[in-house]
Enzyme design. Structure first.
Site, PDB file in Angstrom:
ATOM      1  N   HIS A 163      35.399  48.189  42.046  1.00  0.00           N
ATOM      2  CA  HIS A 163      34.491  48.492  43.156  1.00  0.00           C
ATOM      3  C   HIS A 163      35.217  49.185  44.301  1.00  0.00           C
ATOM      4  CE1 HIS A 163      35.948  45.147  45.700  1.00  0.00           C
ATOM      5  NE2 HIS A 163      35.932  44.396  44.601  1.00  0.00           N
ATOM      6  N   CYS A 193      39.211  41.195  41.258  1.00  0.00           N
ATOM      7  CA  CYS A 193      38.565  42.506  41.084  1.00  0.00           C
ATOM      8  C   CYS A 193      39.567  43.623  41.369  1.00  0.00           C
ATOM      9  CB  CYS A 193      37.371  42.637  42.033  1.00  0.00           C
ATOM     10  SG  CYS A 193      35.973  41.591  41.585  1.00  0.00           S
TER      11      CYS A 193
END
Length: 197
Positions: A152, A168
């Protein structure tokens, strides 16, 4: 005896001061996610973390994403022994992982619902945050398998090249938008902790 008590009190005060200083230093080193902070799109990355085409040897076919946690780079394999290399932020110590997944979903300006484990570590986080410039997921998100992990964007561009996330992989917003446009749902993602020899 009174001088011993004074010495003991002074020693306790010094220890307390040292602990509070190291605690505040640790907090300043790892501020965690900062919902509501709007990314500075003018932030200039160090050349090491800027998107570039590089020579890259792999047996994986073009279109595969290879994440090298140790190098803090994400590679999108291209034909002819090349790859587009992006600088990334990765999981901090204890939050790194490896495996073989695929992109199962893509979202522009994604909403964010921090998982319960993250809220336990960072109780100040909102339980839900609509997508937008102040959202820690940034401009785009690509969801990995059925896990809570994603590739992301970020509202903290200065964290690229560091070990700061909860697992992440984050890119600056311009880079994640570029990658998002290049890969479809179903793209194979290989996550490696150690560089391949």
């Amino acid at each position: 005896m009174p001088s011993f008590r004074r010495l003991l009190c002074a020693g306790s005060a010094i220890i307390a001061l040292a602990l509070s200083t190291s605690h505040s230093f640790a907090q300043s080193e790892d501020p965690g996610d900062q919902p509501g902070l709007v990314a500075d799109d003018g932030y200039e990355l160090d050349p090491e973390w800027r998107k570039q085409v590089v020579y890259f040897r792999t047996n994986e076919p073009p279109g595969t994403i290879i994440v090298s946690t140790a190098e803090r780079h994400l590679y999108l394999v291209q034909p002819g022994g090349r790859a587009i290399r992006y600088g990334i932020g990765v999981g901090r110590d204890g939050f790194q992982w490896q495996g073989l997944l695929s992109i199962t979903k893509k979202a522009e300006w994604p909403d964010w619902t921090p998982p319960p484990e993250m809220i336990q570590r960072q109780p100040y986080l909102p339980r839900f945050m609509a997508g937008g410039p102040g959202n820690p997921l940034g401009a785009r998100a690509m969801y990995l398998g059925t896990t809570v992990y994603r590739i992301h964007g970020t509202n903290q561009p200065w964290t690229i090249g560091s070990k700061i996330s909860s697992g992440c992989f984050r890119l600056v917003n311009a880079d994640v938008a570029d990658l998002y446009d290049r890969v479809p749902v179903g793209t194979k993602v290989v996550v490696r902790q150690k560089p391949e020899l």
